[in-house]
Design a protein around this motif. Structure first.
Motif, PDB file in Angstrom:
ATOM      1  N   GLN A   1      50.818  45.943  37.184  1.00 25.08           N
ATOM      2  CA  GLN A   1      52.104  45.578  37.057  1.00 25.08           C
ATOM      3  C   GLN A   1      51.840  44.569  37.984  1.00 25.08           C
ATOM      4  N   ARG A   2      51.505  44.609  39.319  1.00 25.66           N
ATOM      5  CA  ARG A   2      51.848  43.679  40.189  1.00 25.66           C
ATOM      6  C   ARG A   2      51.057  42.214  39.211  1.00 25.66           C
ATOM      7  N   ALA A   3      49.915  42.140  38.769  1.00 22.40           N
ATOM      8  CA  ALA A   3      49.135  41.022  38.256  1.00 22.40           C
ATOM      9  C   ALA A   3      49.892  40.135  37.301  1.00 22.40           C
ATOM     10  N   VAL A   4      50.940  41.211  36.389  1.00 24.09           N
ATOM     11  CA  VAL A   4      51.400  41.037  35.930  1.00 24.09           C
ATOM     12  C   VAL A   4      52.948  40.114  35.821  1.00 24.09           C
ATOM     13  N   ASN A   5      53.231  40.736  37.154  1.00 24.16           N
ATOM     14  CA  ASN A   5      54.630  40.036  37.574  1.00 24.16           C
ATOM     15  C   ASN A   5      54.669  38.402  38.802  1.00 24.16           C
ATOM     16  N   GLU A   6      53.411  38.932  38.989  1.00 27.33           N
ATOM     17  CA  GLU A   6      53.093  37.153  39.749  1.00 27.33           C
ATOM     18  C   GLU A   6      52.370  36.021  38.964  1.00 27.33           C
ATOM     19  N   ALA A   7      52.122  37.210  38.119  1.00 23.64           N
ATOM     20  CA  ALA A   7      51.774  35.764  36.967  1.00 23.64           C
ATOM     21  C   ALA A   7      52.826  34.686  36.040  1.00 23.64           C
ATOM     22  N   ARG A   8      52.029  33.460  36.810  1.00 24.09           N
ATOM     23  CA  ARG A   8      53.301  32.401  36.321  1.00 24.09           C
ATOM     24  C   ARG A   8      52.873  31.809  34.816  1.00 24.09           C
ATOM     25  N   GLU A   9      53.624  31.344  34.287  1.00 26.73           N
ATOM     26  CA  GLU A   9      53.219  30.877  33.216  1.00 26.73           C
ATOM     27  C   GLU A   9      51.985  30.406  31.908  1.00 26.73           C
ATOM     28  N   GLY A  10      50.922  30.597  31.526  1.00 27.83           N
ATOM     29  CA  GLY A  10      50.675  30.403  30.904  1.00 27.83           C
ATOM     30  C   GLY A  10      48.664  30.729  31.623  1.00 27.83           C
ATOM     31  N   ASP A  11      49.402  32.462  32.871  1.00 27.06           N
ATOM     32  CA  ASP A  11      48.100  32.733  33.458  1.00 27.06           C
ATOM     33  C   ASP A  11      47.726  33.505  32.756  1.00 27.06           C
ATOM     34  N   TRP A  12      46.649  33.952  32.601  1.00 25.83           N
ATOM     35  CA  TRP A  12      45.309  34.831  32.229  1.00 25.83           C
ATOM     36  C   TRP A  12      45.603  36.476  33.208  1.00 25.83           C
ATOM     37  N   ILE A  13      45.381  37.236  33.051  1.00 27.11           N
ATOM     38  CA  ILE A  13      45.051  38.681  33.394  1.00 27.11           C
ATOM     39  C   ILE A  13      43.643  39.414  33.005  1.00 27.11           C
ATOM     40  N   LEU A  14      42.488  39.477  33.691  1.00 28.83           N
ATOM     41  CA  LEU A  14      41.404  39.967  33.028  1.00 28.83           C
ATOM     42  C   LEU A  14      41.433  41.739  33.457  1.00 28.83           C
ATOM     43  N   VAL A  15      41.812  42.445  32.818  1.00 29.00           N
ATOM     44  CA  VAL A  15      41.553  44.652  33.517  1.00 29.00           C
ATOM     45  C   VAL A  15      39.843  45.124  33.021  1.00 29.00           C
ATOM     46  N   THR A  16      39.033  45.228  33.798  1.00 27.11           N
ATOM     47  CA  THR A  16      37.536  45.905  32.947  1.00 27.11           C
ATOM     48  C   THR A  16      37.482  46.706  33.028  1.00 27.11           C
ATOM     49  N   GLY A  17      36.525  48.008  33.067  1.00 25.84           N
ATOM     50  CA  GLY A  17      36.141  48.420  33.391  1.00 25.84           C
ATOM     51  C   GLY A  17      36.153  50.224  32.025  1.00 25.84           C
ATOM     52  N   LYS A  18      36.737  50.442  32.225  1.00 23.39           N
ATOM     53  CA  LYS A  18      37.654  51.567  31.077  1.00 23.39           C
ATOM     54  C   LYS A  18      37.470  50.726  29.567  1.00 23.39           C
ATOM     55  N   GLY A  19      38.424  49.672  29.805  1.00 26.39           N
ATOM     56  CA  GLY A  19      38.432  49.493  27.622  1.00 26.39           C
ATOM     57  C   GLY A  19      39.522  49.963  27.254  1.00 26.39           C
ATOM     58  N   HIS A  20      39.062  50.840  26.171  1.00 20.81           N
ATOM     59  CA  HIS A  20      39.731  51.839  25.588  1.00 20.81           C
ATOM     60  C   HIS A  20      39.972  53.004  26.016  1.00 20.81           C
ATOM     61  N   GLU A  21      39.178  53.326  26.610  1.00 20.91           N
ATOM     62  CA  GLU A  21      39.336  54.851  27.380  1.00 20.91           C
ATOM     63  C   GLU A  21      40.302  55.135  28.322  1.00 20.91           C
ATOM     64  N   LYS A  22      41.045  56.389  27.565  1.00 19.48           N
ATOM     65  CA  LYS A  22      41.970  56.960  28.633  1.00 19.48           C
ATOM     66  C   LYS A  22      41.774  57.174  29.496  1.00 19.48           C
ATOM     67  N   TYR A  23      43.157  57.040  30.645  1.00 19.08           N
ATOM     68  CA  TYR A  23      42.917  57.873  31.996  1.00 19.08           C
ATOM     69  C   TYR A  23      42.998  59.227  32.446  1.00 19.08           C
ATOM     70  N   LYS A  24      41.681  59.388  33.425  1.00 18.02           N
ATOM     71  CA  LYS A  24      41.630  61.219  33.138  1.00 18.02           C
ATOM     72  C   LYS A  24      42.733  60.906  35.187  1.00 18.02           C
ATOM     73  N   THR A  25      43.239  59.846  35.666  1.00 15.78           N
ATOM     74  CA  THR A  25      44.316  60.002  36.513  1.00 15.78           C
ATOM     75  C   THR A  25      45.347  59.936  36.210  1.00 15.78           C
ATOM     76  N   ALA A  26      46.378  60.649  37.164  1.00 14.05           N
ATOM     77  CA  ALA A  26      47.429  60.419  36.770  1.00 14.05           C
ATOM     78  C   ALA A  26      48.251  58.987  37.817  1.00 14.05           C
ATOM     79  N   TYR A  27      48.620  58.278  37.337  1.00 12.02           N
ATOM     80  CA  TYR A  27      49.648  57.173  37.629  1.00 12.02           C
ATOM     81  C   TYR A  27      51.296  56.589  37.848  1.00 12.02           C
ATOM     82  N   ALA A  28      51.111  56.626  38.470  1.00 12.44           N
ATOM     83  CA  ALA A  28      52.879  55.980  38.555  1.00 12.44           C
ATOM     84  C   ALA A  28      53.724  55.539  36.818  1.00 12.44           C
ATOM     85  N   LEU A  29      53.494  54.815  36.467  1.00 17.26           N
ATOM     86  CA  LEU A  29      53.387  54.500  35.032  1.00 17.26           C
ATOM     87  C   LEU A  29      52.830  54.897  34.009  1.00 17.26           C
TER      88      LEU A  29
END
Length: 201
Positions: free
Chosen positions: A158-186
């Motif tokens: 969420q922070r990366a999305v909120n701070e992104a400017r037009e045309g920016d790219w965000i990369l999230v790695t490590g889990k791919g399609h895997e489901k979370y095993k931890t409960a998070y805020a969103l």
């Protein structure tokens, strides 16, 4: 014989995988023309260079990459696909190979402008222990690269999305399609679901 592959999948590493698969299929005696036809409708593997297009032309890439080589490869692909400013979000799994962690950070900071270290799977390691390790990496790279720590994975995205400017790219790695095993805020069960939730809110 020269055969042109025309897959509708981004990412240079995907092209290498397709070329290798095509070579194996041809060696097995199957007609390569049939394979190239199927490639045109193959959307790709979930969690491998999977793109979620957000507002203002921001691209969010979800990928399973969890080695220095894989991280370097996908960041290279992103730059070739037009990425200029990249925020990379990833974490380390507890009780797993710690020797590659410095290399992972070096691969990331070498090609992205902002790194956010977050929770992957703690695997019984206390969150505070992992947080302290992340703080040590922050200190190590102070003045060289921008590294932040947000242990809630969904809030890091969420922070990366909120701070992104037009045309920016965000990369999230490590889990791919895997489901979370931890409960998070969103209210999301995976990295892609988190990106889609943020896109629609």
């Amino acid at each position: 014989m020269v055969v042109t592959l025309d897959p509708h999948m981004p990412g240079e590493h995907n092209l290498y995988d397709i070329a290798m698969a095509g070579a194996v299929i041809q060696d097995l005696g199957y007609p390569l023309a049939d394979v190239t036809e199927q490639m045109r409708s193959f959307a790709g593997v979930p969690g491998r260079y999977e793109i979620v297009r957000l507002r203002n032309g921001v691209h969010c890439i979800i990928d399973y990459a969890h080695t220095p080589e894989a991280v370097s490869s996908i960041l290279t692909s992103m730059h070739k696909d037009g990425a200029e400013r990249i925020t990379h979000i990833f974490g380390f799994r507890g009780n797993r190979d710690a020797t590659k962690r410095d290399e992972m950070i070096s691969a990331s900071t070498g090609q992205s402008g902002h790194v956010i270290l977050t929770t992957d799977e703690l695997n019984s390691i206390p969150e505070e222990t992992m947080r302290q390790e992340y703080a040590e990496y922050q200190q190590k790279y102070t003045g060289i690269h921008k590294i932040d720590v947000m242990m809630d994975r969904t809030l890091a995205i969420q922070r990366a999305v909120n701070e992104a400017r037009e045309g920016d790219w965000i990369l999230v790695t490590g889990k791919g399609h895997e489901k979370y095993k931890t409960a998070y805020a969103l209210p999301a069960a995976s990295d892609k679901e988190t990106a889609l939730y943020l896109k629609n809110t």
